[in-house]
Design a protein around this motif. Structure first.
Motif, PDB file in Angstrom:
ATOM      1  N   GLN A 165      -2.032   1.949  -3.404  1.00 33.79           N
ATOM      2  CA  GLN A 165      -2.381   2.398  -2.056  1.00 33.79           C
ATOM      3  C   GLN A 165      -1.840   1.406  -1.033  1.00 33.79           C
ATOM      4  N   GLY A 166      -1.257   1.969   0.021  1.00 39.56           N
ATOM      5  CA  GLY A 166      -0.688   1.093   1.058  1.00 39.56           C
ATOM      6  C   GLY A 166       0.744   0.694   0.784  1.00 39.56           C
ATOM      7  N   LYS A 167       1.241   0.967  -0.418  1.00 45.99           N
ATOM      8  CA  LYS A 167       2.628   0.608  -0.723  1.00 45.99           C
ATOM      9  C   LYS A 167       3.541   1.745  -0.299  1.00 45.99           C
ATOM     10  N   GLY A 168       4.416   1.467   0.639  1.00 45.61           N
ATOM     11  CA  GLY A 168       5.444   2.440   1.011  1.00 45.61           C
ATOM     12  C   GLY A 168       4.955   3.565   1.889  1.00 45.61           C
ATOM     13  N   VAL A 169       3.992   3.279   2.747  1.00 39.38           N
ATOM     14  CA  VAL A 169       3.495   4.337   3.641  1.00 39.38           C
ATOM     15  C   VAL A 169       4.653   4.956   4.436  1.00 39.38           C
ATOM     16  N   ASN A 170       5.576   4.102   4.868  1.00 37.04           N
ATOM     17  CA  ASN A 170       6.733   4.607   5.615  1.00 37.04           C
ATOM     18  C   ASN A 170       8.014   4.523   4.813  1.00 37.04           C
ATOM     19  N   CYS A 171       7.878   4.406   3.512  1.00 37.23           N
ATOM     20  CA  CYS A 171       9.072   4.294   2.654  1.00 37.23           C
ATOM     21  C   CYS A 171       8.778   5.014   1.331  1.00 37.23           C
ATOM     22  N   PRO A 172       8.959   6.343   1.306  1.00 35.38           N
ATOM     23  CA  PRO A 172       8.599   7.123   0.113  1.00 35.38           C
ATOM     24  C   PRO A 172       9.183   6.600  -1.211  1.00 35.38           C
ATOM     25  N   PRO A 173      10.439   6.138  -1.245  1.00 36.82           N
ATOM     26  CA  PRO A 173      10.937   5.656  -2.547  1.00 36.82           C
ATOM     27  C   PRO A 173      10.119   4.475  -3.080  1.00 36.82           C
ATOM     28  N   TYR A 174       9.660   3.602  -2.183  1.00 37.57           N
ATOM     29  CA  TYR A 174       8.842   2.451  -2.600  1.00 37.57           C
ATOM     30  C   TYR A 174       7.507   2.948  -3.153  1.00 37.57           C
ATOM     31  N   SER A 175       6.937   3.901  -2.457  1.00 35.96           N
ATOM     32  CA  SER A 175       5.673   4.471  -2.890  1.00 35.96           C
ATOM     33  C   SER A 175       5.823   5.152  -4.258  1.00 35.96           C
ATOM     34  N   GLN A 176       6.912   5.928  -4.401  1.00 36.59           N
ATOM     35  CA  GLN A 176       7.133   6.621  -5.675  1.00 36.59           C
ATOM     36  C   GLN A 176       7.321   5.627  -6.813  1.00 36.59           C
ATOM     37  N   ASN A 201     -11.618  -0.478  -1.440  1.00 35.89           N
ATOM     38  CA  ASN A 201     -11.292  -1.105  -0.156  1.00 35.89           C
ATOM     39  C   ASN A 201     -12.528  -1.040   0.742  1.00 35.89           C
ATOM     40  N   PHE A 202     -12.798  -2.115   1.413  1.00 39.50           N
ATOM     41  CA  PHE A 202     -13.901  -2.116   2.369  1.00 39.50           C
ATOM     42  C   PHE A 202     -13.341  -1.979   3.780  1.00 39.50           C
ATOM     43  N   PHE A 203     -13.979  -1.127   4.573  1.00 38.43           N
ATOM     44  CA  PHE A 203     -13.561  -0.958   5.966  1.00 38.43           C
ATOM     45  C   PHE A 203     -14.759  -1.224   6.863  1.00 38.43           C
ATOM     46  N   LEU A 204     -14.568  -2.118   7.784  1.00 41.68           N
ATOM     47  CA  LEU A 204     -15.686  -2.537   8.614  1.00 41.68           C
ATOM     48  C   LEU A 204     -15.767  -1.767   9.926  1.00 41.68           C
TER      49      LEU A 204
END
Ligand SMILES: Cc1cc2nc3c(=O)[nH]c(=O)nc-3n(C[C@H](O)[C@H](O)[C@H](O)COP(=O)(O)OP(=O)(O)OC[C@H]3O[C@@H](n4cnc5c(N)ncnc54)[C@H](O)[C@@H]3O)c2cc1C
Length: 124
Positions: free
Chosen positions: A53-64, A97-100
């Motif tokens: 999660q969070g990897k490659g949000v704007n870079c689909p190949p990185y996410s894949q 993940n914690f979100f405050l």
């Protein structure tokens, strides 16, 4: 005596070792040249997380690639254990993940939803 290799990999962190491991599986006679035992190396200091999660949000190949790596880890860990007798202790129970604030939560949901599109391994 002069040693000859097909390939010499400079740097024996996780990247250098992964490259050398792949090369020797392709029958390339491979050596790794690394620094000293006390050198700082990211491979030694990292948290050991397989985090998609969070990897490659704007870079689909990185996410894949991140998702593909994550799904291939169990087979790889099993192979490493068979080849070396060492159990690397792989465990993939998910992460928290914690979100405050509601803003950071909303932003994270938006990002994960983006990553989720067409990819296995993501759920909200
Ligand atoms: C604090 C921290 C936490 C992290 N947590 C995670 C995580 O949970 N999950 C994750 O996937 N990633 C994590 N990372 C990122 C991950 O650790 C790095 O992306 C990865 O280890 C990089 O590997 P590397 O082989 O490129 O570099 P390194 O591990 O730094 O290896 C480089 C190697 O090259 C050698 N070298 C350098 N110069 C020379 C030279 N001239 N001649 C010969 N050898 C040389 C060094 O001695 C070293 O062994 C984290 C990183 C840090 C710093």
């Amino acid at each position: 005596m002069i040693q000859r290799y097909d390939v010499i990999v400079i740097g024996g962190g996780i990247v250098g070792h992964a490259i050398a491991y792949g090369l020797q599986r392709q029958h390339a006679y491979t050596a790794i040249l690394d620094g000293g035992d006390t050198d700082f190396r990211a491979t030694r200091g990292n948290f050991g997380l397989i985090w998609v999660q969070g990897k490659g949000v704007n870079c689909p190949p990185y996410s894949q690639l991140s998702c593909l790596a994550s799904t291939r880890w169990p087979d790889f860990a099993q192979r490493l254990r068979a080849e070396t007798g060492i159990d690397c202790g792989l465990s993939q129970p998910g992460g928290i993940n914690f979100f405050l604030t509601s803003e950071t939560l909303t932003s994270a949901i938006r990002n994960v939803s983006k990553l989720q599109l067409g990819q296995p391994g993501f759920s909200l």
